[in-house]
Design an enzyme around this catalytic site. Structure first.
Site, PDB file in Angstrom:
ATOM      1  CG  HIS A  31      -2.300   0.562   0.902  1.00 33.36           C
ATOM      2  ND1 HIS A  31      -2.503   1.569  -0.009  1.00 33.36           N
ATOM      3  CD2 HIS A  31      -3.529   0.254   1.394  1.00 33.36           C
ATOM      4  CE1 HIS A  31      -3.790   1.860  -0.071  1.00 33.36           C
ATOM      5  NE2 HIS A  31      -4.437   1.079   0.759  1.00 33.36           N
ATOM      6  CG  ASP A  78      -2.865   4.855  -4.531  1.00 35.08           C
ATOM      7  OD1 ASP A  78      -2.244   4.762  -3.451  1.00 35.08           O
ATOM      8  OD2 ASP A  78      -2.772   5.816  -5.312  1.00 35.08           O
TER       9      ASP A  78
END
Length: 427
Positions: A399, A403
């Protein structure tokens, strides 16, 4: 008589130390030149180290699991004649790669080669032979981990009959223990003895890499269902006319779809150097393929997967998986992946959350194919119920780099190719 100090040799560029995996000699043994002395594991390979001299072992450097620095004492051997008091570290011995390096011996996944074209139910374990035939110990084939477990349990490997290909595996030890628990098969639910197994070698590296991946990478996973009915139909048609080409499993078709999708999502095919704080988005797809072996999970790499057709991919998948299992894979074939695919095959379940093969930023996990009734268009503006083949695709991402929207968009575009497989063969 004189003492010869055999120092830990230079076993590879940039290697400063190695872990002792298995000793093949002990103090007091007589050894000959080129005799196999010890297996050591670096971060690049497991290597057989051989004796440079004839003589008698007087001292060894450490126990299994210990780490030895290059250039430090490995063994002291008593030899005839005179030797220098402080010999230079021995040159690299003749080495055979037993189980090459896993860059990050990745997710708790199984063999991707067999993953998606396997029978729906796993095969049962073969029954043990009630009267095992003794064999000469020198001909017993088994991995270091199996040998160590047999020693811990007090089992003579010559009394264990392997289930296949002449190599004794952990399952064969289990069957041997079950049969000999009471002169026959153990009763259902019978407790077995506790085992204490030292975590060494490849298993130790897997543990370290998995811990580092989960500790340093903020994972998130996304799962989508894909209708693979048409893809499976196309695969069957291609196999029926393949001639001398390798049989197609689902895997090369999925890899082709992944490679066709990645140019629009360069953040997926990337590596993150979190120490330098640099992300490298790779143009070529060097696809890691999680493969289960007797020594543990390995990740051979399909180089330039984007440049191969489905038949070339199928052939390379088989070659690399075989090389990983028999220990012939080279170091360069087990490193440098930019993205990994992993699957539990017939045990794949509904969905998985695979662990990222650090320093990559994503890992893709196809799951088990199941058949289920679905509503489909009937061509007249309505719907009908039809049996369809469905498979979930899982993806785990870093992450810090990827995204959630990008991961979901990537999988949705991948799904379009999977569900309209004619597009895979279009330029």
């Amino acid at each position: 008589m004189a003492k010869f100090t055999f120092n830990m040799p230079d076993v590879g560029e940039g290697v400063a130390e190695a872990e002792i995996v298995e000793w093949h000699v002990k103090v007091g043994d007589t050894v000959s030149e080129d005799q196999h002395l010890v297996d050591v594991m670096t971060d690049k390979a497991t290597i057989d180290i051989e004796s440079p001299v004839d003589g008698k072992v007087l001292e060894i450097a450490g126990q299994v699991g210990d780490t030895i620095a290059v250039g430090s004492m490995l063994l002291v051997i008593e030899v005839e004649g005179e030797v220098e008091d402080a010999p230079e570290p021995a040159p690299a011995p003749k080495a055979e790669v037993v189980a090459e390096r896993i860059e990050v011996e990745t997710s708790g996944a199984s063999d991707a080669n067999d993953a998606l074209d396997a029978d729906p139910e796993p095969e049962p374990l073969p029954a043990p032979t009630p009267a095992p035939e003794p064999r000469h110990e020198a001909k017993v084939l088994a991995s270091p981990a199996v040998r160590q477990r047999a020693r811990d349990l007090g089992i003579d490997l010559a009394q264990v009959k392997p289930a296949e290909d002449g190599r004794i595996r952990h399952g064969d030890l289990d069957q041997f223990l079950a049969y000999n628990a009471g002169g026959g098969f153990a009763a259902a639910g019978r407790a077995r003895a506790d085992e204490t197994i030292k975590v060494i070698g490849l298993r130790k590296r897997i543990a370290q890499n998995m811990a580092a991946s989960k500790r340093q990478i903020p994972h998130f996973s996304y799962v989508e269902e894909c209708d693979v009915t048409e893809l499976e139909r196309m695969r069957a048609q291609l196999n029926s006319a393949r001639g001398d080409k390798p049989k197609l499993t689902m895997l090369p078709l999925l890899i082709a779809a992944i490679c066709k999708t990645l140019p629009d999502f360069p953040m997926i095919n990337a590596r993150y150097d979190d120490e330098a704080n640099v992300v490298t988005r790779h143009g070529a797809v060097h696809l890691g393929m999680a493969t289960q072996t007797d020594n543990g999970l390995m990740v051979p790499v399909i180089r330039d997967a984007q440049s191969r057709n489905i038949w070339q991919l199928a052939r390379e998948i088989v070659r690399l998986a075989d090389a990983a299992r028999d220990g012939s894979a080279k170091s360069e074939e087990l490193s440098g992946s930019t993205l990994t695919i992993t699957s539990l095959g017939p045990l794949g379940g509904v969905a998985t959350t695979p662990v990222i093969n650090r320093p990559e930023v994503a890992i893709i996990g196809p799951n088990r194919i199941i058949e289920r009734p679905m509503f489909v268009p009937d061509g007249m503006g309505g719907e009908r119920i039809e049996k369809r083949k469905l498979m979930n695709i899982s993806i785990s991402c870093d992450h810090r780099v990827v995204d959630g929207y990008d991961a979901a968009s990537f999988v949705q575009q991948l799904k379009k190719l999977i569900e309209a497989p004619a597009l895979l063969l279009a330029n």
